[in-house]
Write a protein that holds these residues in place. Structure first.
Motif, short mmCIF file in Angstrom:
data_model
loop_
_atom_site.label_atom_id
_atom_site.label_comp_id
_atom_site.label_asym_id
_atom_site.label_seq_id
_atom_site.Cartn_x
_atom_site.Cartn_y
_atom_site.Cartn_z
N ASN A 198 0.81 -1.22 0.00
CA ASN A 198 0.00 0.00 0.00
C ASN A 198 0.84 1.27 0.00
N LEU A 223 -6.90 -4.57 -8.96
CA LEU A 223 -5.84 -3.65 -9.37
C LEU A 223 -5.22 -4.02 -10.73
N THR A 276 -7.14 -2.36 -13.47
CA THR A 276 -6.86 -0.93 -13.65
C THR A 276 -5.55 -0.73 -14.38
N THR A 332 0.98 -0.72 -8.84
CA THR A 332 -0.40 -0.46 -8.42
C THR A 332 -0.43 -0.19 -6.93
N TRP A 333 -1.49 0.48 -6.49
CA TRP A 333 -1.68 0.71 -5.06
C TRP A 333 -3.17 0.91 -4.80
N GLY A 334 -3.55 0.78 -3.52
CA GLY A 334 -4.96 0.90 -3.18
C GLY A 334 -5.67 -0.43 -3.41
N GLY A 335 -6.88 -0.36 -3.97
CA GLY A 335 -7.66 -1.56 -4.25
C GLY A 335 -8.44 -2.04 -3.06
N TYR A 371 -10.21 3.06 -3.60
CA TYR A 371 -9.64 3.70 -4.79
C TYR A 371 -8.63 2.75 -5.40
N ASN A 372 -8.35 2.93 -6.68
CA ASN A 372 -7.36 2.14 -7.40
C ASN A 372 -6.34 3.08 -8.04
N ALA A 422 -2.62 3.13 -10.50
CA ALA A 422 -1.75 2.35 -11.37
C ALA A 422 -0.80 3.30 -12.09
N THR A 476 -11.51 6.73 -8.20
CA THR A 476 -12.36 6.50 -7.04
C THR A 476 -13.78 6.96 -7.35
N PRO A 521 -13.72 1.85 -9.18
CA PRO A 521 -14.13 1.21 -7.92
C PRO A 521 -15.27 2.00 -7.30
#
Length: 418
Positions: A159, A264, A267, A286-289, A294-295, A297, A315, A414
């Protein structure tokens, strides 16, 4: 609209300031440590789903450099014969806030003027904290440390913002973030800072912040924080830190994602599809998910004219009907009711590093009428603050191209969180 020279984590966070409160909180948690990262309230409770900006995005980079392990390897110590071990070793007593302050003062290099010592124990999660103001003759700099424990996945970088977290040889996770000064309407809101957090496999955690001011919210007293990321990492890696008693933490149930929950990789795949032309793509991130709501990339692209980072953050929350009062320098409400904000060639640094590295970025924020939001950026280098010289004269993608990418019908947003 105000022209701002802010980092992408700030820009993206402001893009969510008009969202529903719970969604804003989730975006703050996921972007964590980019704004996020250096504050005492973010320091040590690594709960599931927690950095930032700064997307930043950062995107990319939240502005950071990757560091090696701060520890020197120790020679193995031979164990005593079993027969001689008649009395078990007494475990070290838990450390207090005063102990943490004493260790901090001990580890600070000699020759620095030290003032305004503070300490506290019993914080959220049971952590200890301590701070001092140090001065090397070039201005005061606040130095703050928090020690405690990670809960959840202690050495998980998934994250973290791109290029801000590395797994060390001993399995520890080292997160390092440089944050630029933040101004609003010509007035300084926050001084620049360097932040590191070292989390060991056993869950112990040390977080340190050095600021270019004598405290949070104080006027700037020097050009840069006294301690660099490398120096803070060395302090964090010391074996001298003690830790408070470990507490049992009852975690609140994570927010339930609203449908759709977009994987993710999906995305990232969409970002790959909407990038125009046929550039070489590398460094996917990638981060979030999931429950973050939120996603994010990003890719580093190369069209033969030099590498360029491009990223997207998606988001869904409360619709935005008009241009935000603060944020990117340009904004308009489009004929379909969507709100588009943008900025061209925004410098990444507001000090001598801008001349040294020359990183600039193009940014867009697109608010769709139904609450879906996408933020995109492109840089003329490996990211927003990669601490290396730019790789091309201008970002690979203009504001118009970023807008066309954001307008693609291929994106699946998302659904935010309940």
């Amino acid at each position: 609209m105000n022209n701002m020279n802010d980092s992408l984590p700030d820009l993206m966070r402001r893009a969510t300031e008009t969202l529903e409160p719970e969604s804003t909180d989730l975006v703050e948690r996921g972007m964590k440590r980019g704004a996020v990262l250096r504050r005492r309230r973010t320091a040590l409770l690594s709960l599931s789903g927690t950095t930032a900006v700064l997307v930043t995005a950062g995107i990319v980079f939240g502005g950071t450099q990757v560091l090696g392990s701060p520890d020197h390897k120790q020679a193995p110590v031979a164990s005593a014969p079993a027969a001689a071990a008649t009395t078990p070793a007494k475990p070290a007593a838990p450390a207090t806030g005063k102990d943490t302050l004493a260790t901090l003062r001990k580890l600070v290099p000699a020759g620095l003027q030290i003032s305004k010592p503070t300490s506290m124990d019993g914080g959220l999660g049971g952590q200890n904290s301590a701070s001092i103001v140090v001065d090397d003759g070039n201005g005061a700099s606040w130095l703050m440390v928090t020690t405690g424990y990670a809960y959840g996945n202690p050495t998980d970088c998934s994250n973290s913002l791109p290029h801000t977290c590395t797994i060390q040889a001993d399995g520890s996770a080292l997160e390092a973030v440089t944050r630029e000064a933040v101004s609003r309407n010509g007035h300084l809101k926050e001084a620049s800072s360097n932040y590191v957090m070292l989390t060991r496999p056993n869950g112990t955690q040390v977080a340190l912040t050095s600021m270019s001011a004598a405290g949070e919210g104080s006027p700037v007293t020097r050009k840069q924080p006294l301690f660099t990321l490398t120096e803070l990492a060395k302090l964090a890696g010391s074996k001298n830190w003690g830790y408070p008693p470990k507490k049992t933490i009852t975690q609140q149930p994570a927010a339930e994602p609203k449908p759709p929950v977009v994987p993710l990789p999906a995305t990232l795949a969409t970002l790959k599809k909407v990038i125009p032309g046929h550039p070489q793509l590398s460094q996917p991130h990638t981060w979030g998910g999931g429950q973050n709501g939120y996603n994010g990339a990003s890719y580093v692209t190369n069209d033969g004219k030099g590498a360029s980072s491009v990223d997207a953050l998606l988001t869904t929350s409360a619709p935005v009907k008009k241009c935000p009062e603060e944020g990117l320098s340009h904004c308009k409400v489009r004929s379909d009711g969507s709100v588009l904000a943008w900025a061209n060639n925004v410098p990444s640094y507001d000090d001598s590093r801008q001349q040294k590295y020359g990183i600039v970025g193009n940014f867009i924020q697109l608010y769709l009428p139904d609450g879906r939001t996408i933020n995109m950026s492109s840089f003329n280098g490996l990211g927003e603050k990669p601490e290396v010289k730019h790789t091309r004269a201008a970002p690979a993608y203009t504001v118009e191209q970023l807008t066309n990418m954001a307008d693609s019908k291929l994106w699946i947003f998302p659904g935010g969180t309940k």
